[in-house]
Design an enzyme around this catalytic site. Structure first.
Site, short mmCIF file in Angstrom:
data_model
loop_
_atom_site.label_atom_id
_atom_site.label_comp_id
_atom_site.label_asym_id
_atom_site.label_seq_id
_atom_site.Cartn_x
_atom_site.Cartn_y
_atom_site.Cartn_z
N LYS A 182 64.47 -37.86 -25.17
CA LYS A 182 63.71 -36.78 -25.82
C LYS A 182 62.46 -37.42 -26.42
O LYS A 182 62.49 -38.05 -27.47
CB LYS A 182 64.56 -36.14 -26.92
CG LYS A 182 63.80 -35.30 -27.95
CD LYS A 182 63.14 -34.07 -27.37
CE LYS A 182 62.56 -33.18 -28.48
NZ LYS A 182 61.40 -33.77 -29.19
N GLY A 220 66.17 -32.87 -30.84
CA GLY A 220 66.63 -34.21 -31.20
C GLY A 220 67.93 -34.15 -31.99
O GLY A 220 68.84 -34.95 -31.77
N GLU A 258 65.33 -47.75 -35.45
CA GLU A 258 64.17 -48.61 -35.73
C GLU A 258 63.19 -47.73 -36.48
O GLU A 258 62.63 -46.79 -35.93
CB GLU A 258 63.57 -49.13 -34.42
CG GLU A 258 62.61 -50.30 -34.64
CD GLU A 258 61.20 -49.84 -34.87
OE1 GLU A 258 60.75 -49.90 -36.04
OE2 GLU A 258 60.54 -49.42 -33.92
N CYS A 292 54.66 -49.19 -36.67
CA CYS A 292 55.62 -49.42 -37.75
C CYS A 292 55.60 -50.86 -38.25
O CYS A 292 55.90 -51.11 -39.41
CB CYS A 292 57.02 -49.03 -37.30
SG CYS A 292 57.52 -49.81 -35.74
N GLU A 391 54.66 -45.83 -46.27
CA GLU A 391 54.04 -46.05 -44.96
C GLU A 391 52.96 -45.00 -44.73
O GLU A 391 53.24 -43.80 -44.72
CB GLU A 391 55.11 -45.97 -43.87
CG GLU A 391 54.62 -46.38 -42.52
CD GLU A 391 55.75 -46.42 -41.49
OE1 GLU A 391 55.79 -47.36 -40.69
OE2 GLU A 391 56.59 -45.49 -41.50
#
Length: 488
Positions: A182, A220, A258, A292, A391
């Protein structure tokens, strides 16, 4: 690139439209123009894909035939090399990634890495003889067998789609699993073109790989929750990773995550500032900071702070960014208007909390179209400020000053809920290594070393994830261990 070439789903070996014929638009972030459409997968499409993957795993010889899997992976690699220019053009158009990056981590390198996984599959020790023993006085001969985990649901992000798609599906297929992929709705063509290549130019058996693009994020969740799926492999934000983990908990399926990062580039007091600044500039402008593992905190000793900031600002002031199709461009746009507003919001928050935008901080005046943000250097940043802890996923670096030597530098680097990556620079390799060993992160560069490679495990500590991708460790994420004991 025509939309028709990239709009289908791959389900059970066939390229099919979405149930009901729905599509969603794909937009070029450098021009804001719609470049085509993609089949908009439905829950029914996802169900069909999972059903196909389950049948292929349970009802065919795929899971028990490593030689077939190696042959199919090498065929996939050849087909991707053959179609590299079409894939390259699609990625530049839908991602806004500089074409220069497609000759590395965005395309060419992950395709090249398929060969490493195929080689590993051929040489891998699927069984291990543990020898005889007499537990409880019963003569037994023990061994272990590595077996595929089953059906894998792979949920991937938009920022490095080919690299991450292949980093999941290639070792999963090599291990004997079947896969439902996906992809993110912001970069669907990288996955759907992969599906077309698989269907038309490889010998992968039907149902072994299924690709369901959709604008609906709930697909998802459906994939993560489904009892027929044995493992979910997710790359994306930490917040979404928590949701995936929760969804997968219903049947305690295996989970690989991750997730996010807020990685630090640590300059020790004897560091070559030219090397430090060069690495910092390249890091935050690579794919406009949308990675990332990018180093978004620069830690400078206070005595060299002003010198370091001045050098970084001057380096970035002339940094080439703009049209991603230009081979000389090193930085393109952000993926969407939504992402640009998010990044600008973080910059505003940083200033409001006391930081100064020593460079950039806004939308470049010479690029009226496209979702660009100027390379931005924030100075005077407190280590606990929002921009030092969260982030941002944009071309923004926070520069922090530290006192107290190496111990303080390491402490500040570890002052984060994340632990994905990092770098230490020092004139002394021994000193840099010592600091790197103390940084709580999954990958740490010493004096500019590059960790990226097919044979190197990648992943993070703490809220940067669970498990490892790539390397032998990444391959073994898709395996179960069965212990056998025979009475003798």
């Amino acid at each position: 690139m025509s939309a028709a070439r990239a709009e289908h789903l791959l389900i059970d070996g066939r390229l099919v439209p979405a149930e009901g014929g729905g599509t969603f638009e794909n937009t070029n972030p450098a021009t804001e123009e719609v470049i085509g459409v993609t089949a908009d997968g439905t829950p029914g499409d996802m169900d069909a894909a999972i059903r196909a993957a389950r049948r292929a795993f349970d009802g065919t010889g795929w899971s028990t035939d490593p030689a077939l899997r190696v042959e199919c992976l090498r065929g996939l690699q050849r087909a991707l090399v053959k179609n590299a220019e079409e894939l390259r053009a699609a990625m530049v158009a839908e991602l806004g990634t500089p074409v220069a990056l497609t000759h590395g981590a965005q395309l060419d390198t992950p395709v090249e890495n398929i060969g490493w996984v195929a080689d590993l599959t051929e040489s891998y020790r699927w069984t291990e003889d543990l020898g005889p023993a007499r537990p409880y006085g019963i003569a037994s001969h023990r061994s272990t067998v590595r077996e595929p985990v089953g059906v894998v649901g792979a949920i991937t992000p938009w920022n490095f789609p080919m690299q991450i798609n292949l980093a999941k599906l290639v070792p999963a297929l090599a291990a004997g699993c079947t896969v439902v992929l996906k992809p993110a709705p912001d970069s669907p063509w990288t996955a759907t073109l992969l599906g077309r290549i698989v269907a038309e130019e490889t010998d992968l058996p039907p149902g072994v790989l299924n690709i369901v693009a959709s604008s609906r994020h709930e697909l998802g969740r459906q994939l993560a929750e489904d009892d027929r799926v044995d493992m979910v492999s997710f790359t994306g934000s930490t917040a979404t990773g928590r949701a995936v983990m929760t969804a997968a908990a219903g049947n305690l399926k295996k989970v690989f995550l991750e997730l996010g990062g807020k990685s630090a580039l640590v300059a020790l007091d004897d560091a070559d500032l030219g090397q430090v600044v060069g690495n910092a500039a390249f890091q935050i402008t690579t794919h406009a900071g949308q990675g990332c593992a990018i180093l978004t905190r620069l830690l400078l000793p206070r005595a060299r702070y002003e010198e370091g900031v001045e050098a970084l600002v001057e380096t970035l002031r002339g940094w080439p960014y703009g049209d991603p199709a230009d081979p000389g461009t090193l930085m393109g746009p952000l993926i969407s208007e939504r992402q640009r507003e998010r990044v600008l919001g973080y910059i505003a928050t940083g200033v409001r909390e006391g930081a100064t935008a020593a460079l950039g901080g806004g939308v470049p005046g010479h690029l009226p179209r496209g979702w660009f943000v100027e390379p931005t250097v924030l100075t005077g940043v407190d280590e606990n400020a929002t921009v030092a802890q969260e982030e941002i996923f944009g071309p923004v670096i926070s520069v922090l000053a530290y006192d107290g030597g190496d111990d303080e530098a390491v402490r500040m680097a570890n002052n984060s809920r994340y632990g994905l990556s990092g770098m230490v620079v020092s004139a002394s390799a021994e000193r840099a290594r010592a600091a790197a060993r103390r940084i709580r992160a999954g990958t740490v560069s010493v004096n500019g070393g590059i960790f990226y490679g097919a044979d190197v495990p990648f992943g993070g500590y703490r809220q940067s994830g669970i498990g490892r991708e790539s390397g032998v460790a990444g391959f073994e994420e898709y395996l179960e261990i069965k212990s056998l004991a025979e009475g003798v």
